[in-house]
Design an enzyme around this catalytic site. Sequence first.
Site, PDB file in Angstrom:
ATOM      1  CG  ASP A   5       0.168   4.399   4.449  1.00  0.00           C
ATOM      2  OD1 ASP A   5       1.166   4.811   5.091  1.00  0.00           O
ATOM      3  OD2 ASP A   5      -0.145   3.194   4.396  1.00  0.00           O
ATOM      4  CE  LYS A   7       3.025   1.783   3.621  1.00  0.00           C
ATOM      5  NZ  LYS A   7       2.783   1.154   4.913  1.00  0.00           N
ATOM      6  CG  ASN A  10       1.240   2.146  -0.032  1.00  0.00           C
ATOM      7  OD1 ASN A  10       1.132   0.923  -0.090  1.00  0.00           O
ATOM      8  ND2 ASN A  10       0.892   2.831   1.027  1.00  0.00           N
ATOM      9  CG  ASP A  23      -2.727   0.456   0.748  1.00  0.00           C
ATOM     10  OD1 ASP A  23      -3.958   0.567   0.954  1.00  0.00           O
ATOM     11  OD2 ASP A  23      -1.940   0.041   1.622  1.00  0.00           O
ATOM     12  CB  THR A  42       3.784   4.121   7.605  1.00  0.00           C
ATOM     13  OG1 THR A  42       2.934   3.342   6.743  1.00  0.00           O
ATOM     14  CG2 THR A  42       5.028   3.333   7.962  1.00  0.00           C
TER      15      THR A  42
END
Length: 148
Positions: A5, A7, A10, A23, A42
């Site tokens: 994840d 992104k 994070n 995260d 996501t």
Amino acid sequence: IIHRDIKPENILLDSNGIVKLADFGWSNYFDDDSRRLTYCGTPEYLAPEMIKQSGHDKSLDVWNLGVLLFELLTGSPPFEGGNQNELFSNILALKIKWPKGFSGIAKDLISKLLKIDPKQRIVIQDITEHPWFKSIPQIREVSNYVES
């Protein structure tokens, strides 16, 4: 470890300007002998193998880095859609909305990160050797940083 994840939300900077990945809720250990099957992440950042639920490995994070780099350079993710089905269709078709005047050398790197076939993606170790990465003096790998 596969983060799964990566992104902008994070990625953090500490008081020394060092990038920290946050995260790890979707992260998991990677085993070279097997592929992970958990569907997570996501939507705008999902790799084709995640959308197809065909199993994934550490190259999933390489895809995420391609989406992240595009978004950091343009302000928008490379794939869009009016709804989730259209978004996923555009990802699976590798339908990227390249802005006019986008740097050719950056496009080359992103194109090597965003390959439909995970086996064709550039490997993490080669990213920092890419000419785009080397052309940005303020971006450098910190390999022997020690916390005090």
